[in-house]
Design a protein around this motif. Structure first.
Motif, mmCIF file in Angstrom:
data_model
loop_
_atom_site.group_PDB
_atom_site.id
_atom_site.type_symbol
_atom_site.label_atom_id
_atom_site.label_comp_id
_atom_site.label_asym_id
_atom_site.label_seq_id
_atom_site.Cartn_x
_atom_site.Cartn_y
_atom_site.Cartn_z
ATOM 1 N N ARG A 226 0.820 -1.206 0.000
ATOM 2 C CA ARG A 226 0.000 0.000 0.000
ATOM 3 C C ARG A 226 0.859 1.263 0.000
ATOM 4 N NH1 ARG A 226 -5.302 -0.736 3.859
ATOM 5 N NH2 ARG A 226 -6.383 -2.292 2.591
ATOM 6 N N GLU A 227 2.038 1.202 0.584
ATOM 7 C CA GLU A 227 2.922 2.366 0.550
ATOM 8 C C GLU A 227 3.335 2.666 -0.882
ATOM 9 O OE1 GLU A 227 6.897 4.163 2.769
ATOM 10 O OE2 GLU A 227 6.208 2.133 3.212
ATOM 11 N N THR A 228 3.650 1.609 -1.632
ATOM 12 C CA THR A 228 3.984 1.779 -3.049
ATOM 13 C C THR A 228 2.800 2.357 -3.807
ATOM 14 O OG1 THR A 228 5.528 -0.081 -2.949
ATOM 15 C CG2 THR A 228 4.772 0.593 -5.133
ATOM 16 N N LEU A 229 1.599 1.825 -3.542
ATOM 17 C CA LEU A 229 0.392 2.321 -4.200
ATOM 18 C C LEU A 229 0.138 3.790 -3.862
ATOM 19 C CD1 LEU A 229 -2.210 -0.589 -3.861
ATOM 20 C CD2 LEU A 229 -1.377 0.434 -5.989
ATOM 21 N N ALA A 230 0.395 4.159 -2.613
ATOM 22 C CA ALA A 230 0.187 5.544 -2.207
ATOM 23 C C ALA A 230 1.072 6.491 -3.008
ATOM 24 C CB ALA A 230 0.450 5.699 -0.711
ATOM 25 N N HIS A 231 2.336 6.121 -3.195
ATOM 26 C CA HIS A 231 3.231 6.945 -4.019
ATOM 27 C C HIS A 231 2.731 7.009 -5.460
ATOM 28 C CE1 HIS A 231 6.470 8.277 -1.469
ATOM 29 N NE2 HIS A 231 6.630 7.073 -0.956
ATOM 30 N N GLU A 232 2.321 5.866 -5.985
ATOM 31 C CA GLU A 232 1.861 5.810 -7.373
ATOM 32 C C GLU A 232 0.597 6.636 -7.582
ATOM 33 O OE1 GLU A 232 1.367 1.670 -8.061
ATOM 34 O OE2 GLU A 232 3.500 1.283 -8.413
ATOM 35 N N ASN A 233 -0.184 6.815 -6.506
ATOM 36 C CA ASN A 233 -1.473 7.506 -6.629
ATOM 37 C C ASN A 233 -1.448 8.940 -6.119
ATOM 38 O OD1 ASN A 233 -3.714 5.563 -7.670
ATOM 39 N ND2 ASN A 233 -2.482 4.306 -6.296
ATOM 40 N N GLY A 234 -0.236 9.505 -5.928
ATOM 41 C CA GLY A 234 -0.179 10.943 -5.669
ATOM 42 C C GLY A 234 0.423 11.386 -4.362
ATOM 43 N N ALA A 235 0.838 10.449 -3.492
ATOM 44 C CA ALA A 235 1.410 10.864 -2.215
ATOM 45 C C ALA A 235 2.824 11.407 -2.413
ATOM 46 C CB ALA A 235 1.439 9.706 -1.237
ATOM 47 N N GLU A 236 3.051 12.624 -1.915
ATOM 48 C CA GLU A 236 4.384 13.221 -1.959
ATOM 49 C C GLU A 236 5.284 12.618 -0.881
ATOM 50 O OE1 GLU A 236 6.219 17.736 -1.556
ATOM 51 O OE2 GLU A 236 4.189 17.458 -2.347
ATOM 52 N N HIS A 237 4.679 12.280 0.251
ATOM 53 C CA HIS A 237 5.384 11.628 1.353
ATOM 54 C C HIS A 237 4.510 10.488 1.876
ATOM 55 C CE1 HIS A 237 8.347 14.929 1.843
ATOM 56 N NE2 HIS A 237 7.330 15.714 1.513
ATOM 57 N N THR A 238 5.132 9.451 2.390
ATOM 58 C CA THR A 238 4.403 8.384 3.073
ATOM 59 C C THR A 238 5.015 8.174 4.454
ATOM 60 O OG1 THR A 238 5.801 6.657 2.107
ATOM 61 C CG2 THR A 238 3.743 7.192 0.945
ATOM 62 N N ILE A 239 4.172 7.797 5.403
ATOM 63 C CA ILE A 239 4.613 7.500 6.766
ATOM 64 C C ILE A 239 4.104 6.114 7.134
ATOM 65 C CG2 ILE A 239 4.461 8.163 9.194
ATOM 66 C CD1 ILE A 239 3.968 11.051 8.247
ATOM 67 N N ASP A 240 5.013 5.245 7.562
ATOM 68 C CA ASP A 240 4.653 3.901 7.999
ATOM 69 C C ASP A 240 4.292 3.973 9.479
ATOM 70 O OD1 ASP A 240 4.439 1.263 8.747
ATOM 71 O OD2 ASP A 240 6.209 0.590 7.654
ATOM 72 N N ALA A 241 3.016 3.845 9.788
ATOM 73 C CA ALA A 241 2.543 4.002 11.164
ATOM 74 C C ALA A 241 3.071 2.912 12.086
ATOM 75 C CB ALA A 241 1.019 4.016 11.191
ATOM 76 N N THR A 242 3.502 1.795 11.529
ATOM 77 C CA THR A 242 3.998 0.704 12.362
ATOM 78 C C THR A 242 5.418 0.946 12.859
ATOM 79 O OG1 THR A 242 4.787 -0.540 10.434
ATOM 80 C CG2 THR A 242 2.535 -0.970 11.166
ATOM 81 N N HIS A 243 6.119 1.909 12.256
ATOM 82 C CA HIS A 243 7.505 2.162 12.637
ATOM 83 C C HIS A 243 7.775 3.595 13.092
ATOM 84 C CE1 HIS A 243 8.026 -1.455 9.968
ATOM 85 N NE2 HIS A 243 8.782 -1.798 10.997
ATOM 86 N N GLU A 244 6.814 4.488 12.895
ATOM 87 C CA GLU A 244 7.012 5.893 13.269
ATOM 88 C C GLU A 244 6.500 6.125 14.694
ATOM 89 O OE1 GLU A 244 8.253 9.275 13.671
ATOM 90 O OE2 GLU A 244 8.522 8.596 11.586
ATOM 91 N N PRO A 245 7.374 6.460 15.653
ATOM 92 C CA PRO A 245 6.938 6.595 17.049
ATOM 93 C C PRO A 245 6.013 7.776 17.300
ATOM 94 C CG PRO A 245 9.235 7.254 16.800
ATOM 95 C CD PRO A 245 8.821 6.663 15.501
ATOM 96 N N ASP A 246 6.138 8.878 16.545
ATOM 97 C CA ASP A 246 5.288 10.050 16.729
ATOM 98 C C ASP A 246 4.869 10.565 15.360
ATOM 99 O OD1 ASP A 246 4.074 12.483 17.328
ATOM 100 O OD2 ASP A 246 5.465 12.945 18.960
ATOM 101 N N ILE A 247 3.725 10.069 14.888
ATOM 102 C CA ILE A 247 3.269 10.382 13.529
ATOM 103 C C ILE A 247 2.964 11.865 13.390
ATOM 104 C CG2 ILE A 247 1.482 9.920 11.817
ATOM 105 C CD1 ILE A 247 1.194 7.128 13.122
ATOM 106 N N ALA A 248 2.310 12.440 14.395
ATOM 107 C CA ALA A 248 1.944 13.860 14.322
ATOM 108 C C ALA A 248 3.189 14.732 14.227
ATOM 109 C CB ALA A 248 1.100 14.245 15.526
ATOM 110 N N ALA A 249 4.214 14.402 15.000
ATOM 111 C CA ALA A 249 5.455 15.183 14.954
ATOM 112 C C ALA A 249 6.108 15.078 13.588
ATOM 113 C CB ALA A 249 6.420 14.701 16.039
ATOM 114 N N ARG A 250 6.039 13.896 12.971
ATOM 115 C CA ARG A 250 6.610 13.710 11.639
ATOM 116 C C ARG A 250 5.865 14.557 10.612
ATOM 117 N NH1 ARG A 250 10.118 13.938 8.141
ATOM 118 N NH2 ARG A 250 10.114 12.441 6.409
ATOM 119 N N VAL A 251 4.541 14.642 10.718
ATOM 120 C CA VAL A 251 3.763 15.477 9.803
ATOM 121 C C VAL A 251 4.129 16.947 9.986
ATOM 122 C CG1 VAL A 251 1.434 16.308 9.240
ATOM 123 C CG2 VAL A 251 1.847 13.857 9.551
#
Length: 344
Positions: A205-230
């Motif tokens: 799905r991360e690959t699909l997200a890039h293919e469908n227009g995402a400029e950045h992707t964040i893997d919620a399973t590995h990012e300790p603070d998603i809001a801070a990353r955004v």
């Protein structure tokens, strides 16, 4: 050989109990209705909510499934014969037709709808369905029936939520959840001129997200603070967050990643509830927007965007109707590269 008068139908018996595959009579269209031979029906997470009893609109012993596309094989009284043989996507709300919401085209908010195919009345996990002809959106010849079926919910829900959010060119938009609706929202936001961040669980799905227009992707399973990353990516925070996961943690994270006057659009839900202090909304002038389903106009728009190649939701797999349990199990597990579509 005598033509069969029965069909297969996957039905809700009671919430919390497995769906049942039954043989039932093929319906006949009433005045203003058509009989649709179902060629494809997408499997949505909402079907799991109906199975589990999280969403219960009171219907029993009806065919579930609401992402429907097929071919019109019979017309009821008052319907022009020109509809015969027409392929169409099916809109899944039948409002009362006379309340203020229906008169404005918002039948998805009708307090007393006549029926909601797939939710409390016969839907698309079957071989045929009868619906009002106005609920049928014609499909251009080059449009895939399977993809059109997915537009019936995933695509039209994305269009509706996108319209409510009033996305402006250059805004930062976060799509929190990269299932069928999320992938459609990525494309819708990108087409509106937004800069898009997708949050998911990695993998295909991360690959699909890039293919469908995402400029950045964040893997919620590995990012300790998603809001801070955004906030790091955007400088202050997102202008719009589409929240499709529906857990208390994901909603909190979605709210925390908003900039001042940001809009949090709630689409997904689980058993979780969410609490916050009013000051969290007041001092930043944050807006919460609920988005449910779609209007008939949204489905027409989704089909138009599909026909023009602007909106696509990948079909991960097609399965026969009798494999519905397998389809539901895979959908519950998650991580699919698109929607599963049943082909009755």
């Amino acid at each position: 050989m005598t033509e069969s008068t029965t069909m297969r139908s996957v039905q809700l018996i009671e919430p919390g109990k497995p769906f049942a595959l039954r043989a039932v009579s093929i319906p006949s269209p009433a005045q203003g209705e058509v009989l649709v031979r179902i060629n494809a029906c997408g499997v949505c997470r909402t079907d799991l909510h109906i199975l589990d009893g999280l969403l219960d609109l009171g219907g029993r012993n009806f065919a579930v499934g609401h992402e429907i596309a097929g071919t019109i094989t019979q017309c009821g009284a008052g319907v022009a014969d020109s509809w015969l043989g027409q392929r169409a996507a099916v809109y899944y709300y039948e409002g009362c037709g006379h309340c203020g919401y229906c008169l404005k085209g918002d039948e998805h908010l009708c307090p007393t709808p006549r029926a909601q195919p797939g939710f409390n009345a016969d839907g698309g996990f079957a071989e045929y369905v009868c619906v009002p002809v106005r609920n049928c959106v014609p499909l251009p010849d080059h449009v895939s029936t399977a993809e059109a079926a997915i537009m019936g919910c995933a695509g039209s829900t994305a269009v509706h939520a996108g319209r409510l959010a009033t996305i402006r060119p250059g805004e930062w938009v976060v799509v929190y959840g990269t299932g069928g609706v999320g992938l459609a929202l990525l494309q819708y936001a990108k087409n509106a001129g937004a800069r898009v961040i997708a949050i998911g669980r990695g993998g295909a799905r991360e690959t699909l997200a890039h293919e469908n227009g995402a400029e950045h992707t964040i893997d919620a399973t590995h990012e300790p603070d998603i809001a801070a990353r955004v906030r790091e990516i955007t400088g202050e925070g997102a202008d719009v967050v589409f929240e499709l996961v529906g857990t208390a943690a994901s909603i909190r994270s979605g709210m925390d990643m908003l900039r001042r006057r940001g809009r949090l659009v709630l689409i997904g839900y689980t058993q979780d509830t969410f609490q916050t202090h009013p000051i969290d909304l007041i001092v930043r002038e944050v807006s919460f927007i609920g988005s449910v389903g779609a209007t008939l106009s949204d489905l027409h728009e989704a089909i138009d965007l599909l026909a023009r190649g602007i909106l696509r939701v990948p079909v991960a797999q097609t399965l026969p109707l009798e494999a519905f349990e397998n389809a539901l199990a895979q959908t519950r597990k998650g991580g699919l590269p698109g929607r599963i579509v049943l082909t009755p």
